[in-house]
Design a protein around this motif. Structure first.
Motif, PDB file in Angstrom:
ATOM      1  N   VAL A 188      30.331 -69.924  24.896  1.00  0.00           N
ATOM      2  CA  VAL A 188      29.653 -70.859  23.993  1.00  0.00           C
ATOM      3  C   VAL A 188      28.171 -70.890  24.375  1.00  0.00           C
ATOM      4  CG1 VAL A 188      29.563 -73.205  23.063  1.00  0.00           C
ATOM      5  CG2 VAL A 188      31.738 -72.240  23.828  1.00  0.00           C
ATOM      6  N   LEU A 189      27.298 -70.650  23.376  1.00  0.00           N
ATOM      7  CA  LEU A 189      25.845 -70.607  23.625  1.00  0.00           C
ATOM      8  C   LEU A 189      25.128 -71.512  22.628  1.00  0.00           C
ATOM      9  CD1 LEU A 189      23.615 -69.192  25.270  1.00  0.00           C
ATOM     10  CD2 LEU A 189      23.474 -67.504  23.447  1.00  0.00           C
ATOM     11  N   PRO A 190      24.444 -72.577  23.079  1.00  0.00           N
ATOM     12  CA  PRO A 190      23.673 -73.428  22.147  1.00  0.00           C
ATOM     13  C   PRO A 190      22.520 -72.637  21.542  1.00  0.00           C
ATOM     14  CG  PRO A 190      24.036 -74.540  24.251  1.00  0.00           C
ATOM     15  CD  PRO A 190      24.430 -73.127  24.444  1.00  0.00           C
ATOM     16  N   PHE A 191      22.271 -72.881  20.238  1.00  0.00           N
ATOM     17  CA  PHE A 191      21.145 -72.264  19.523  1.00  0.00           C
ATOM     18  C   PHE A 191      20.342 -73.378  18.859  1.00  0.00           C
ATOM     19  CE2 PHE A 191      19.090 -70.436  15.815  1.00  0.00           C
ATOM     20  CZ  PHE A 191      18.514 -69.296  16.359  1.00  0.00           C
ATOM     21  N   GLN A 192      19.112 -73.575  19.327  1.00  0.00           N
ATOM     22  CA  GLN A 192      18.258 -74.645  18.810  1.00  0.00           C
ATOM     23  C   GLN A 192      16.847 -74.132  18.588  1.00  0.00           C
ATOM     24  OE1 GLN A 192      18.815 -77.267  22.191  1.00  0.00           O
ATOM     25  NE2 GLN A 192      20.205 -78.583  21.065  1.00  0.00           N
ATOM     26  N   ASP A 193      16.109 -74.801  17.705  1.00  0.00           N
ATOM     27  CA  ASP A 193      14.670 -74.561  17.561  1.00  0.00           C
ATOM     28  C   ASP A 193      13.982 -75.892  17.286  1.00  0.00           C
ATOM     29  OD1 ASP A 193      15.170 -75.208  14.923  1.00  0.00           O
ATOM     30  OD2 ASP A 193      14.585 -73.272  14.106  1.00  0.00           O
ATOM     31  N   ASN A 194      12.655 -75.855  17.249  1.00  0.00           N
ATOM     32  CA  ASN A 194      11.880 -77.093  17.084  1.00  0.00           C
ATOM     33  C   ASN A 194      11.723 -77.497  15.631  1.00  0.00           C
ATOM     34  OD1 ASN A 194      10.222 -75.046  16.247  1.00  0.00           O
ATOM     35  ND2 ASN A 194       8.494 -75.560  17.593  1.00  0.00           N
ATOM     36  N   ARG A 195      12.457 -76.846  14.723  1.00  0.00           N
ATOM     37  CA  ARG A 195      12.368 -77.188  13.304  1.00  0.00           C
ATOM     38  C   ARG A 195      13.613 -77.905  12.802  1.00  0.00           C
ATOM     39  NH1 ARG A 195      10.898 -71.541  13.473  1.00  0.00           N
ATOM     40  NH2 ARG A 195       8.632 -71.278  13.470  1.00  0.00           N
ATOM     41  N   GLY A 196      14.563 -78.204  13.706  1.00  0.00           N
ATOM     42  CA  GLY A 196      15.707 -79.020  13.314  1.00  0.00           C
ATOM     43  C   GLY A 196      17.048 -78.316  13.402  1.00  0.00           C
ATOM     44  N   LEU A 197      17.101 -76.990  13.706  1.00  0.00           N
ATOM     45  CA  LEU A 197      18.386 -76.305  13.823  1.00  0.00           C
ATOM     46  C   LEU A 197      19.057 -76.682  15.142  1.00  0.00           C
ATOM     47  CD1 LEU A 197      18.057 -72.645  12.526  1.00  0.00           C
ATOM     48  CD2 LEU A 197      19.108 -74.613  11.432  1.00  0.00           C
ATOM     49  N   ASP A 198      20.356 -76.962  15.089  1.00  0.00           N
ATOM     50  CA  ASP A 198      21.129 -77.315  16.293  1.00  0.00           C
ATOM     51  C   ASP A 198      22.527 -76.768  16.110  1.00  0.00           C
ATOM     52  OD1 ASP A 198      21.931 -78.302  18.659  1.00  0.00           O
ATOM     53  OD2 ASP A 198      21.748 -80.433  18.135  1.00  0.00           O
ATOM     54  N   TRP A 199      22.753 -75.498  16.479  1.00  0.00           N
ATOM     55  CA  TRP A 199      24.021 -74.803  16.261  1.00  0.00           C
ATOM     56  C   TRP A 199      24.632 -74.398  17.610  1.00  0.00           C
ATOM     57  CZ3 TRP A 199      22.326 -70.909  11.857  1.00  0.00           C
ATOM     58  CH2 TRP A 199      22.069 -71.653  10.706  1.00  0.00           C
ATOM     59  N   LEU A 200      25.908 -73.986  17.543  1.00  0.00           N
ATOM     60  CA  LEU A 200      26.604 -73.412  18.687  1.00  0.00           C
ATOM     61  C   LEU A 200      27.143 -72.042  18.290  1.00  0.00           C
ATOM     62  CD1 LEU A 200      28.672 -76.477  19.977  1.00  0.00           C
ATOM     63  CD2 LEU A 200      26.613 -75.522  20.997  1.00  0.00           C
ATOM     64  N   ILE A 201      26.865 -71.025  19.118  1.00  0.00           N
ATOM     65  CA  ILE A 201      27.398 -69.673  18.910  1.00  0.00           C
ATOM     66  C   ILE A 201      28.636 -69.528  19.803  1.00  0.00           C
ATOM     67  CG2 ILE A 201      26.923 -67.213  19.101  1.00  0.00           C
ATOM     68  CD1 ILE A 201      23.948 -67.902  18.824  1.00  0.00           C
ATOM     69  N   VAL A 202      29.788 -69.220  19.215  1.00  0.00           N
ATOM     70  CA  VAL A 202      31.061 -69.135  19.952  1.00  0.00           C
ATOM     71  C   VAL A 202      31.610 -67.715  19.806  1.00  0.00           C
ATOM     72  CG1 VAL A 202      33.364 -70.110  20.244  1.00  0.00           C
ATOM     73  CG2 VAL A 202      31.492 -71.564  19.424  1.00  0.00           C
TER      74      VAL A 202
ATOM     75  N   ARG B 157       5.265 -80.801   9.139  1.00  0.00           N
ATOM     76  CA  ARG B 157       5.399 -79.512   9.835  1.00  0.00           C
ATOM     77  C   ARG B 157       6.600 -78.779   9.242  1.00  0.00           C
ATOM     78  NH1 ARG B 157       9.590 -79.899  13.489  1.00  0.00           N
ATOM     79  NH2 ARG B 157      10.249 -82.001  14.093  1.00  0.00           N
ATOM     80  N   PRO B 158       6.773 -77.492   9.595  1.00  0.00           N
ATOM     81  CA  PRO B 158       7.926 -76.747   9.089  1.00  0.00           C
ATOM     82  C   PRO B 158       9.243 -77.348   9.560  1.00  0.00           C
ATOM     83  CG  PRO B 158       6.254 -75.271   9.987  1.00  0.00           C
ATOM     84  CD  PRO B 158       5.844 -76.650  10.357  1.00  0.00           C
ATOM     85  N   VAL B 159      10.237 -77.435   8.647  1.00  0.00           N
ATOM     86  CA  VAL B 159      11.543 -78.006   8.981  1.00  0.00           C
ATOM     87  C   VAL B 159      12.637 -77.204   8.292  1.00  0.00           C
ATOM     88  CG1 VAL B 159      10.635 -80.348   9.282  1.00  0.00           C
ATOM     89  CG2 VAL B 159      11.423 -79.638   7.035  1.00  0.00           C
ATOM     90  N   TRP B 160      13.882 -77.434   8.722  1.00  0.00           N
ATOM     91  CA  TRP B 160      15.073 -76.909   8.054  1.00  0.00           C
ATOM     92  C   TRP B 160      15.770 -78.045   7.318  1.00  0.00           C
ATOM     93  CZ3 TRP B 160      15.918 -71.900   7.582  1.00  0.00           C
ATOM     94  CH2 TRP B 160      15.400 -71.027   8.528  1.00  0.00           C
ATOM     95  N   SER B 161      16.315 -77.729   6.172  1.00  0.00           N
ATOM     96  CA  SER B 161      17.081 -78.719   5.425  1.00  0.00           C
ATOM     97  C   SER B 161      18.530 -78.726   5.919  1.00  0.00           C
ATOM     98  CB  SER B 161      17.053 -78.378   3.932  1.00  0.00           C
ATOM     99  OG  SER B 161      17.862 -77.243   3.682  1.00  0.00           O
ATOM    100  N   GLU B 162      19.298 -79.677   5.384  1.00  0.00           N
ATOM    101  CA  GLU B 162      20.741 -79.639   5.611  1.00  0.00           C
ATOM    102  C   GLU B 162      21.335 -78.454   4.845  1.00  0.00           C
ATOM    103  OE1 GLU B 162      22.400 -81.543   7.580  1.00  0.00           O
ATOM    104  OE2 GLU B 162      20.745 -82.903   8.109  1.00  0.00           O
ATOM    105  N   ILE B 163      22.489 -77.955   5.302  1.00  0.00           N
ATOM    106  CA  ILE B 163      23.185 -76.896   4.570  1.00  0.00           C
ATOM    107  C   ILE B 163      23.745 -77.485   3.274  1.00  0.00           C
ATOM    108  CG2 ILE B 163      25.154 -75.333   4.629  1.00  0.00           C
ATOM    109  CD1 ILE B 163      24.738 -75.114   7.651  1.00  0.00           C
ATOM    110  N   TYR B 164      23.520 -76.765   2.156  1.00  0.00           N
ATOM    111  CA  TYR B 164      23.943 -77.294   0.861  1.00  0.00           C
ATOM    112  C   TYR B 164      24.497 -76.162  -0.006  1.00  0.00           C
ATOM    113  CZ  TYR B 164      19.586 -75.349  -0.961  1.00  0.00           C
ATOM    114  OH  TYR B 164      18.583 -74.509  -1.320  1.00  0.00           O
ATOM    115  N   PRO B 165      25.378 -76.470  -0.967  1.00  0.00           N
ATOM    116  CA  PRO B 165      25.960 -75.419  -1.810  1.00  0.00           C
ATOM    117  C   PRO B 165      25.001 -74.969  -2.889  1.00  0.00           C
ATOM    118  CG  PRO B 165      26.832 -77.554  -2.409  1.00  0.00           C
ATOM    119  CD  PRO B 165      25.983 -77.785  -1.216  1.00  0.00           C
ATOM    120  N   HIS B 166      24.998 -73.676  -3.177  1.00  0.00           N
ATOM    121  CA  HIS B 166      24.205 -73.123  -4.277  1.00  0.00           C
ATOM    122  C   HIS B 166      24.851 -73.509  -5.612  1.00  0.00           C
ATOM    123  CE1 HIS B 166      22.533 -69.900  -6.903  1.00  0.00           C
ATOM    124  NE2 HIS B 166      21.447 -70.190  -6.191  1.00  0.00           N
TER     125      HIS B 166
END
Length: 928
Positions: free
Chosen positions: A329-343, A188-197
């Motif tokens: 502080v607001l949690p930001f999540q989706d079903n594709r693997g993102l798990d962030w916090l908005i501050v 299914r659709p997913v997000w990768s880890e953050i990586y440098p260009h």
């Protein structure tokens, strides 16, 4: 007045009796001081409360705006992947042609310019993508056989044409990448880890999704990348107070993702390195160089231990250098693997500057008002003090039963009137006192009997005086409210104290709608929408409240009766639920019937239009169209009637066997019974008994629950005659050529050798001459044989090269059909040996002939590539294909011929095919 009397009583109760002036002045001053202080305090508190409310709403609005825009921003690459996956599944996008994908992704990138990269990696470790580099340049990035599996970067123009090589790249294996393996593993659709260009100036995050064909076979992984600096740009454009900031962190790791400050979310190393992941590194938010970001992150981590412990929206406060800060502080999540916090962080000083100034001004004004009020009050109280003291002495004497004591104040103002009234009152009280003693005894007995009667009543009865204070409650009231009764409680506090709610809501009963409020103004009210809430139960009640008037019509009491209607409410709810369910069922069934009727009408209209279009197409074609079921003709066109010599009305209902030559009937019936589809040849029978060869293209389909067979019939008499004539002419030419070269030369050689053998014993010199002459003739014959072989080469090669020959051959073969021919030449043409060119041409012709006869292809691609050390020919169609494992090369003459020709010239032949996926034939020849 009540407060003044209370103060007076307090001072009078002191061991040391103060003067009246002290008693009056000190409470007065204290009240003014209290009012001034309370005014300043409330002003400050209300301002602070307003700031807190504004800050809360502002932070909530900003965090929600960040969340909404972030969701829209992050949804774009996922939507691009989904659209491309749908196109691949529907066969609209050919993942085997990387050149087509390259232009397709480039066009998409121009539309979705917020995405930095769009690409695709197939299962053969090949990768193609279009990318906007962090420096703004347009590039194509590719990895595969042509780049020796190095990730090579090409510069482009705005027309997506490659203009040069920007980076030759390094080995790149897509199947070792997180975005590739994670998407396949999750399916299914997913997000990768953050990586440098790899440019070393930006951080990327990749959205990936597996792509499948119609049969569910994995074709590869689609990829869309985002540059996280664009999130930071959006945050910088937000107005957050005067000095407020906003940033985003990963919840599980605490790493900084983006920030509204000028700080980049990564650190650059001071030394140069070849790997992007070594040139820049993401860092934790607590290691930020921005002080607010660092302090806020440390505060959150210390309060919640870890960022991942923050599972819900939080509104917090803390201080930096003694200055209060608001945090959202607001949690930001989706079903594709993102798990962030908005501050979001805003200093309190951004809101409090004007409020603090107003508070100081209020305090100064209160002090001035206090001084003026005290001075005026002292003067007025001094004038009032003397007559009040006299009244006090008289009141004390009267309280002790000294009825003869009287007040002597000679004044004409209110105090003088009060003194005279006081004396008259003392006279009347003395006369009435004795009467009241007798009346009190009778009244006491009457009230006792009435209370006994009311306590025996099973419903709650309450009586209130005109001021709302409780006059009487029977025992049932205490049982109903389950709290201590307060004799005096403010009307606005009644609902809150006794937990009185509007029925079936979470709202306290409105004060101005309480039944007692109506009764106190002379109205009778009857309601049943009130509930008493207790910790373990809720009691719905019916209330009847009525006023009680005196002789003059004035309300003196309010009588309220409360009845527990719990059982009645339960019965009403059961009936309401039943009616609601019945209504929903009727409504749902009505909608379903309306939808079914509409769908049926649409289907009938579509079917009529479809049948009309089919009839027009069938009559316009030059081929005979026949629709059959179990070998019986259901429908046909006029061309079919003319081809077989029947009237159109005669054909319907006839058997397929009636149109087939006897010796081919078993073969045709076998194909009908087995449900075979495809192209095959047979011999058809006309009405007059004559026959003709025909090519049948059959297709089996389902129509209204029935299995029918549609066949397109083409008379191929002319084609067969042309093929036979061509074969016969070629045989005659070969015979003539062999006769004129090899046969004649070998005949003369044999004659010379026979003569030489006879002369060996008689004349050796003549024999040697004859042998030498025979050898010369053999050489001459060999030369002629080679010339003849050269003359046997295809006429197509005489007029040009292999590329032009295959192009002409394919165009001539497929020109009557709708098949699209795509010819592509790679590199510069250089000459090959005649034998190699001839065999390559014959292999290509055989592959094209097979595609024409069996594949039913919509498109055929011909690619001829000239490279430095090798030359390759690839012919690919998108036809029906076949199972390569079930076909033997020995039993298939066409495959056997191609294999033998490839082996003859030392070439590598590869054939790839599967049902429904087309066929690809490739030949690789190494240059000598």
């Amino acid at each position: 007045m009540f407060n003044k009397i209370s103060y007076l009583q307090y001072f009078l109760s002191l061991p040391v009796k103060p003067s009246l002036r002290t008693v009056l002045i000190i409470p007065f001053i204290l009240q003014i001081l209290a009012v001034a202080s309370l005014t300043g305090y409330l002003s400050f508190k209300n301002g602070q409360k307003a700031v807190n409310n504004i800050a809360t709403r502002l932070l909530s609005e900003i965090s929600q705006r960040v969340q909404q825009n972030l969701h829209t921003f992050l949804e774009t690459p996922q939507q691009i992947n989904q659209n491309n996956a749908n196109a691949i599944k529907l066969g609209q996008l050919d993942v085997q042609d990387l050149t087509v994908l390259e232009h397709y992704f480039f066009d998409q990138l121009e539309v979705f310019n917020q995405v930095s990269l769009i690409g695709f990696a197939n299962t053969n470790k090949e990768f193609i993508s279009a990318e906007i580099f962090p420096d703004g340049s347009l590039t194509i990035r590719a990895s595969g056989k042509s780049t020796k599996y190095n990730l090579r970067t090409y510069t482009t123009n705005k027309q997506s044409t490659r203009t040069g090589i920007k980076d030759f790249g390094k080995p790149y294996d897509t199947q070792r990448r997180n975005w590739y393996n994670k998407a396949i593993a999750k399916q299914r659709p997913v997000w990768s880890e953050i990586y440098p260009h790899n440019s070393g100036i930006a951080l990327y995050i990749a959205a990936s999704q597996p792509a499948y064909d119609k049969q569910g076979n994995l074709q590869g992984v689609l990829l869309s990348n985002l540059n996280l600096s664009k999130i930071g740009t959006f945050l910088q454009n937000l107005k957050i107070g005067k000095t407020g900031i906003s940033f985003i962190v990963e919840r599980h790791s605490g790493r900084l993702v983006a920030t509204s400050t000028n700080e980049k979310p990564f650190h650059s190393n001071n030394f140069k390195t070849q790997l992007a992941e070594n040139r820049i590194k993401p860092f934790l938010a607590i290691d930020s160089k921005d002080k607010k970001t660092q302090c806020t992150s440390k505060y959150l981590k210390s309060k919640f231990n870890e960022f991942k412990s923050i599972n819900s929206s939080q509104q917090l406060y803390f201080s930096i250098d003694g200055k209060r800060q608001f945090i959202r502080v607001l949690p930001f999540q989706d079903n594709r693997g993102l798990d962030w916090l908005i501050v979001v962080v805003v200093p309190e000083n951004d809101f409090m500057e004007e409020i603090n100034a107003n508070t100081r001004t209020t305090i100064v004004l209160c002090i001035v008002a206090l001084i003026v009020a005290v001075a005026v009050g002292v003067l007025i109280l001094r004038w009032i003090a003397e007559p009040v003291l006299a009244l006090k002495k008289s009141a004390l004497a009267l309280a002790q039963g000294e009825w003869e004591k009287r007040i002597k104040i000679e004044r004409s103002d209110e105090l003088g009137e009060l003194a005279r009234s006081f004396n008259n009152m003392a006279d009347q009280l003395q006369a009435k006192f004795s009467e009241m003693q007798d009346l009190n005894k009778a009244l006491l007995q009457s009230e006792t009997r009435l209370k006994q009667f009311l306590d025996a009543v099973p419903v709650a009865i309450s009586i209130n005086d005109p001021y709302g204070e409780i006059y009487y409650n029977n025992r049932a009231v205490q049982k109903l409210i389950s709290v201590d009764l307060l004799p005096s409680i403010k009307p606005e506090k009644i609902a809150e104290y006794y937990q009185i709610y509007l029925a079936e809501t979470d709202y306290l009963y409105p004060t101005d709608e309480l039944p007692i409020m109506y009764s106190l103004v002379g109205k009778t009210v009857h309601i049943d929408n009130m509930e008493f809430r207790h910790p373990n139960k809720t009691i719905p009640i019916e209330v009847l409240s009525t006023p009680i008037f005196d002789e003059s019509g004035k309300v003196i009491y309010a009588l309220t009766v409360c009845i527990d209607i719990t059982e009645r409410k339960k019965a009403e709810k059961i009936l309401a639920d039943y009616n609601s369910v019945l209504e929903q069922q009727v409504t749902q069934r009505t909608l379903e019937l309306q939808r079914e009727i509409a769908e049926r009408k649409q289907a009938e209209v579509a079917l009529l239009e479809s049948e009309t279009r089919f009839r027009l197409l069938a009559e316009a074609t030059f081929e005979a169209i026949a629709i059959t079921e179990q070998g019986i003709l259901l429908d046909t066109n006029q061309t079919c009637a003319e081809m077989f010599g029947y009237e159109l009305s005669e054909l319907l209902g006839m058997r397929v066997m009636d149109f087939t030559a006897p010796e081919y009937r078993e073969q045709v019936m076998q194909k009908i019974r087995s449900g075979d589809e495809g192209i095959y040849e047979t011999v058809c029978l006309r009405k007059d008994g004559s026959t003709f060869p025909a090519e049948i293209r059959a297709r089996v389909m389902s129509y209204r629950g029935r299995t029918i067979r549609m066949a397109a019939i083409q008379d191929i008499t002319s084609r067969k005659q042309a093929e036979e004539a061509t074969v016969l002419a070629e045989r005659n030419r070969l015979a003539q050529e062999i006769h004129d070269t090899l046969a004649q030369a070998f005949t003369v050689v044999i004659v010379h050798l026979d003569t030489a053998s006879r002369k060996l014993t008689t004349d050796i010199e003549v024999a040697q001459k004859l042998i030498k002459a025979g050898r010369d003739l053999a050489h001459s014959g060999l030369t002629e044989a080679r010339r003849s072989i050269k003359a046997l080469r295809s006429q197509l090669l005489e007029d040009g090269n292999i590329f032009n020959a295959l192009n002409r051959f394919a165009t001539q073969m497929f020109s009557p059909s709708n098949t699209h021919i795509v010819c592509q030449l790679i590199g510069e043409i250089y000459p090959l040996s005649p034998d190699v060119e001839n065999n390559l041409l014959r292999i290509g012709q055989e592959a094209l002939t097979n595609a024409f006869k069996y594949a039913q292809a919509g498109e055929i691609q011909i690619e001829l590539a000239y490279q430095e050390s090798q030359c390759s020919l690839r012919i690919k169609d998108d036809g029906q294909g076949f199972d390569i494992a079930s076909v033997s090369v020995i039993n298939s003459f066409g495959l056997l011929v191609m294999s033998e020709r490839a082996e003859c010239i030392g070439a590598k032949l590869t054939i790839q095919s599967s049902p429904g996926q087309g066929t690809e034939v490739s030949v690789l020849v190494y240059r000598e």
